[in-house]
Write an enzyme that holds these catalytic residues in place. Structure first.
Site: not given
Ligand code: APR
Length: 229
Positions: A53, A56, A89, A104
């Site tokens: 963390y 990050r 963030d 979260h």
């Molecule tokens: N613009 C929009 N979407 C994007 C971009 C971009 N430039 N780049 C990637 N993505 C999309 C991907 O296609 C994907 O669907 O963002 C998404 C990211 O998904 P994850 O990495 O799974 O992130 P998230 O859904 O926020 O994760 C949920 O999981 O690990 C835990 O607590 C953590 O809050 C997080 C939660």
């Protein structure tokens, strides 16, 4: 004023230079969830969790909001906009959004391991072993780890059910209960999805997809909702 509720995930911050979790090269390819993002991990190896963390938090101090975050602020000219973010963030706040709920947790905050109501804003990026709360116990990141309850999920579900328009940006919709919020919207509510990997959601009616990055798709959607095009 009509109410717009926006659920955001890591994708909205990707163009600011913050890694997502599940994309190729994402954070969960570089770190094992069970090593850095569970209470058991904290119990086993506090330093590893603190380092994760801290890195990050340090990264966050080097990046800025992007066009996606900024466009959502514009929406406030015409709508009551409530952002529900899974992101830890503070880029929505730094962009200028007024109502931001962090499902979260928040990277810049830390809390007591003895009394969870004792939450502090950290000075700088580094939380160390031996940094204590006012009652003398170790401070931990103010993050909802895997396996922990999501304290704000009920108010978030109420907000979703009250939305006139629901927008989902940059989330893989893999992590519950946050991913389930989309099913709290009232039938008939327009739902927009902005994500380069977005897929149709069979149970969501009135769905419009912007299959592009947040930096491009959100300004377009916002212009449409403001009636500028
Ligand atoms: N613009 C929009 N979407 C994007 C971009 C971009 N430039 N780049 C990637 N993505 C999309 C991907 O296609 C994907 O669907 O963002 C998404 C990211 O998904 P994850 O990495 O799974 O992130 P998230 O859904 O926020 O994760 C949920 O999981 O690990 C835990 O607590 C953590 O809050 C997080 C939660």
């Amino acid at each position: 004023m009509k109410k717009i509720v926006v659920l955001t995930g890591a994708g909205i911050s990707a163009e600011s230079g913050i890694s997502t979790f599940r994309d190729s090269g994402g954070l969960w390819e570089q770190h094992r969830i069970e090593d850095v993002a569970t209470f058991e991990a904290w119990h086993r190896n506090q330093q590893l969790v603190l380092d994760f963390y801290n890195q990050r938090r340090k990264r966050l101090s080097e990046v800025n909001p992007n066009a996606g975050h900024l466009a959502l602020v514009e929406l406030e000219k015409k709508y009551h906009v409530q952002i529900i973010t899974q992101n830890v963030d503070d880029l929505h706040e730094r962009a200028g959004s007024t109502h931001v709920m962090h499902l979260h947790g928040e990277l810049k905050k830390v809390r007591s391991t003895l009394d969870s109501s004792l939450v502090y804003t950290l000075d700088g990026w580094e939380l160390k072993k031996g940094d204590l709360c006012e009652k003398g116990s170790q401070l931990r990141p103010h993050i909802v780890w895997f396996g922990e309850a999501v304290p704000l999920i009920e108010p978030a579900a109420e907000l979703a059910s009250d939305a006139d328009v629901f927008i989902v940006i940059g989330t893989s919709l893999n992590v519950y209960p946050a991913a389930g919020l989309i099913y709290n919207v009232k039938p008939g509510t327009p739902v927009y999805l902005v994500d380069p990997q977005a897929e149709m959601l069979p149970d969501v009616k009135n769905l419009t997809i912007f299959r592009e990055t947040a930096g491009k798709g959100v300004p377009k959607l916002v212009n449409q909702l403001l009636g500028n095009e």
